[in-house]
Design a protein around this motif. Structure first.
Motif, PDB file in Angstrom:
ATOM      1  N   THR A   4       0.943  -1.190  -0.029  1.00 11.93           N
ATOM      2  CA  THR A   4      -0.001   0.020  -0.037  1.00 11.93           C
ATOM      3  C   THR A   4       0.900   1.341   0.026  1.00 11.93           C
ATOM      4  O   THR A   4       1.651   1.290   0.820  1.00 11.93           O
ATOM      5  CB  THR A   4      -0.740  -0.004   1.163  1.00 11.93           C
ATOM      6  OG1 THR A   4      -1.826  -1.131   1.093  1.00 11.93           O
ATOM      7  CG2 THR A   4      -1.561   1.206   1.307  1.00 11.93           C
ATOM      8  N   GLN A  56      -7.956   4.485  -2.606  1.00 12.66           N
ATOM      9  CA  GLN A  56      -8.949   4.969  -1.450  1.00 12.66           C
ATOM     10  C   GLN A  56      -8.599   6.514  -1.357  1.00 12.66           C
ATOM     11  O   GLN A  56      -7.423   6.728  -1.255  1.00 12.66           O
ATOM     12  CB  GLN A  56      -8.697   4.122  -0.343  1.00 12.66           C
ATOM     13  CG  GLN A  56      -9.875   4.647   0.842  1.00 12.66           C
ATOM     14  CD  GLN A  56      -9.514   3.680   2.041  1.00 12.66           C
ATOM     15  OE1 GLN A  56      -9.079   2.660   1.901  1.00 12.66           O
ATOM     16  NE2 GLN A  56      -9.852   4.203   3.001  1.00 12.66           N
ATOM     17  N   LYS A  77      -5.208   3.590  10.869  1.00 14.70           N
ATOM     18  CA  LYS A  77      -6.415   3.016  11.207  1.00 14.70           C
ATOM     19  C   LYS A  77      -7.288   2.554  10.117  1.00 14.70           C
ATOM     20  O   LYS A  77      -8.258   1.955  10.126  1.00 14.70           O
ATOM     21  CB  LYS A  77      -7.472   4.157  11.733  1.00 14.70           C
ATOM     22  CG  LYS A  77      -6.745   4.861  12.910  1.00 14.70           C
ATOM     23  CD  LYS A  77      -7.658   6.141  13.262  1.00 14.70           C
ATOM     24  CE  LYS A  77      -7.023   7.261  14.316  1.00 14.70           C
ATOM     25  NZ  LYS A  77      -7.656   8.389  14.730  1.00 14.70           N
ATOM     26  N   GLN A  78      -6.559   2.795   9.055  1.00 15.47           N
ATOM     27  CA  GLN A  78      -7.363   2.178   7.573  1.00 15.47           C
ATOM     28  C   GLN A  78      -7.086   0.824   7.238  1.00 15.47           C
ATOM     29  O   GLN A  78      -5.977   0.317   7.297  1.00 15.47           O
ATOM     30  CB  GLN A  78      -6.946   3.100   6.541  1.00 15.47           C
ATOM     31  CG  GLN A  78      -7.119   4.645   6.768  1.00 15.47           C
ATOM     32  CD  GLN A  78      -8.766   4.955   6.865  1.00 15.47           C
ATOM     33  OE1 GLN A  78      -9.660   4.086   6.395  1.00 15.47           O
ATOM     34  NE2 GLN A  78      -9.085   5.928   7.926  1.00 15.47           N
ATOM     35  N   ASP A  79      -8.185   0.012   7.008  1.00 17.94           N
ATOM     36  CA  ASP A  79      -7.966  -1.345   6.483  1.00 17.94           C
ATOM     37  C   ASP A  79      -6.866  -1.653   5.376  1.00 17.94           C
ATOM     38  O   ASP A  79      -6.079  -2.502   5.372  1.00 17.94           O
ATOM     39  CB  ASP A  79      -9.126  -1.999   6.180  1.00 17.94           C
ATOM     40  CG  ASP A  79      -9.924  -2.247   7.318  1.00 17.94           C
ATOM     41  OD1 ASP A  79      -9.911  -2.206   8.492  1.00 17.94           O
ATOM     42  OD2 ASP A  79     -11.192  -2.475   7.107  1.00 17.94           O
ATOM     43  N   ILE A  80      -6.589  -0.495   4.423  1.00 21.47           N
ATOM     44  CA  ILE A  80      -5.963  -0.706   3.543  1.00 21.47           C
ATOM     45  C   ILE A  80      -4.417  -0.679   3.977  1.00 21.47           C
ATOM     46  O   ILE A  80      -3.619  -1.155   2.999  1.00 21.47           O
ATOM     47  CB  ILE A  80      -6.132   0.348   2.506  1.00 21.47           C
ATOM     48  CG1 ILE A  80      -5.561   0.349   0.939  1.00 21.47           C
ATOM     49  CG2 ILE A  80      -5.762   1.953   2.939  1.00 21.47           C
ATOM     50  CD1 ILE A  80      -6.162   1.144  -0.212  1.00 21.47           C
ATOM     51  N   ILE A  82      -3.740  -1.314   7.342  1.00 23.00           N
ATOM     52  CA  ILE A  82      -3.593  -2.484   8.312  1.00 23.00           C
ATOM     53  C   ILE A  82      -3.373  -3.959   7.653  1.00 23.00           C
ATOM     54  O   ILE A  82      -2.789  -4.728   8.151  1.00 23.00           O
ATOM     55  CB  ILE A  82      -4.999  -2.798   9.176  1.00 23.00           C
ATOM     56  CG1 ILE A  82      -5.164  -1.328  10.115  1.00 23.00           C
ATOM     57  CG2 ILE A  82      -5.068  -4.015  10.055  1.00 23.00           C
ATOM     58  CD1 ILE A  82      -6.600  -1.245  10.572  1.00 23.00           C
ATOM     59  N   ASN A  83      -4.166  -4.224   6.490  1.00 21.50           N
ATOM     60  CA  ASN A  83      -3.893  -5.674   5.759  1.00 21.50           C
ATOM     61  C   ASN A  83      -2.919  -5.611   4.769  1.00 21.50           C
ATOM     62  O   ASN A  83      -2.700  -6.535   4.043  1.00 21.50           O
ATOM     63  CB  ASN A  83      -5.371  -5.637   5.303  1.00 21.50           C
ATOM     64  CG  ASN A  83      -6.280  -5.915   6.249  1.00 21.50           C
ATOM     65  OD1 ASN A  83      -6.083  -6.464   7.277  1.00 21.50           O
ATOM     66  ND2 ASN A  83      -7.596  -5.498   5.763  1.00 21.50           N
ATOM     67  N   HIS A 165       4.836  -5.289   7.595  1.00 24.42           N
ATOM     68  CA  HIS A 165       3.759  -5.250   8.376  1.00 24.42           C
ATOM     69  C   HIS A 165       4.083  -5.690  10.014  1.00 24.42           C
ATOM     70  O   HIS A 165       3.458  -5.156  10.884  1.00 24.42           O
ATOM     71  CB  HIS A 165       2.848  -6.274   8.203  1.00 24.42           C
ATOM     72  CG  HIS A 165       3.086  -7.779   7.985  1.00 24.42           C
ATOM     73  ND1 HIS A 165       2.838  -8.315   9.182  1.00 24.42           N
ATOM     74  CD2 HIS A 165       3.792  -8.495   7.146  1.00 24.42           C
ATOM     75  CE1 HIS A 165       3.382  -9.573   9.107  1.00 24.42           C
ATOM     76  NE2 HIS A 165       3.817  -9.617   7.972  1.00 24.42           N
TER      77      HIS A 165
END
Length: 342
Positions: A4, A56, A77-80, A82-83, A165
């Motif tokens: 990301t 996004q 805080k954003q899933d994009i 986090i994942n 990560h």
């Protein structure tokens, strides 16, 4: 592998499609954009791209002027993010030029031994006398830079960082992540070597964003097109919301980045695939129309600015400015090898 890219933008509409397409070529799978106060259609283009799953787009959450750090705080805080397996924090004028394998981020990570972070040194690309904005890939227009091992008399050059990560993250910085407490993550430079200890622990405040570039770019370099054309630089200065009334324009930023001593066309290896990707993106009529509208707005802003006396003066000053960085010029004058400007 999910990678990301996280970035903040303001009035970067003409350059968005190139940056996204280029990043996709090198292995970025997701883009998170934060925008603020756009007047050239950047936000509308990002919304259309988001509708198609290409990014996004969020409004910048900053309430003051610390736009980038507030956005990076929100990004966690954003899933994009986090994942993601890896996070790449960079600006739209920065392109990761990978020299190994198939020239992608996975190839870079593999060459570096899969560390928890990789920090890549900047190489600042000069304007090199290009005045007119052209709606064409930036990486194909600008091919000259300072000596990559030396910038403004310094061997230590700023970096941007890829972050895995599982990095023991305290917070993302614009140039590097900061780790929790006394954690010592596996952290490599662009040659797969361990980053210098002082950089790792941020022991010296002057060096927390940089380390020596010599020998650190075997696998990748970060090409930074901070100036682009003279037209675009004038527009960039207007975007900065600076009041220049009754004071001279400071050309230091321009001069420090407009050293054309070195030719480097290596990133142009990506050009054929990049041009093909841009053709595909623009087959979407709405995307093409929004891109074209941002280009038109960019040119219109240039025309508006060059009609103002202060920007006419700025334009003339930049045209006449020495292509020697101020620090190098001062050294040559001190050594008697150059006459002072009159």
């Amino acid at each position: 592998m999910r990678v990301t890219a996280v970035t903040c933008v303001k009035n970067e509409g003409p350059f968005l499609l190139e940056w996204i397409a280029f990043n996709q070529l090198i292995g970025v799978t997701d883009h998170l954009f934060y925008s603020n106060d756009c007047s050239d259609g950047t936000d509308a283009l990002l919304d259309a791209l988001a509708d198609r799953g290409l990014c996004q787009h969020l409004p910048n959450p900053a309430e003051g002027r610390n736009y980038q750090m507030e956005a990076l705080k929100d990004a966690r805080k954003q899933d994009i993010v986090i994942n993601a397996d890896w996070v790449w924090v960079a600006d739209v004028d920065e392109f990761l030029n990978i020299h190994v394998g198939d020239h992608t981020i996975p190839a870079l990570i593999d060459a570096c031994g899969d560390p928890q972070a990789i920090s890549l040194n900047f190489q600042f690309f000069a304007n090199d006398g290009i005045e007119t904005f052209k709606d064409a890939p930036v990486i194909g227009q600008f091919a000259r830079s300072h000596n990559p091992d030396m910038w403004c008399g310094e061997s230590a050059i700023e970096v941007k960082s890829l972050v895995r990560h599982d990095f023991p993250l305290q917070y993302y910085g614009a140039h590097r992540p900061f780790q929790k407490g006394k954690a010592r993550p596996e952290w490599a430079d662009g040659s797969g070597r361990k980053v210098p200890h002082k950089f790792l622990v941020a022991a010296n405040p002057r060096r927390i964003r940089r380390f020596p570039a010599h020998g650190a770019r075997a696998f990748a370099t970060l090409n930074h097109y901070a100036l682009r054309s003279l037209d675009s630089y004038l527009v960039k200065n207007d975007r900065g919301d600076v009041n220049r009334e009754n004071r001279a324009f400071d050309d230091t930023y321009w001069r420090e980045r407009n050293d054309p001593a070195w030719e480097d066309t290596s990133i142009q290896r990506y050009l054929p695939d990049l041009k093909a990707a841009l053709v595909e993106l623009k087959k979407d009529k709405e995307i093409k129309a929004l891109h074209d509208a941002s280009v038109k707005a960019h040119v219109a802003k240039r025309d508006e600015l060059v009609g103002q006396p202060e920007y006419q003066d700025m334009q003339a000053q930049l045209r006449a400015a020495s292509t020697l960085p101020p620090q190098e010029e001062a050294m040559l004058i001190e050594l008697g090898l150059l006459e002072p400007a009159k």
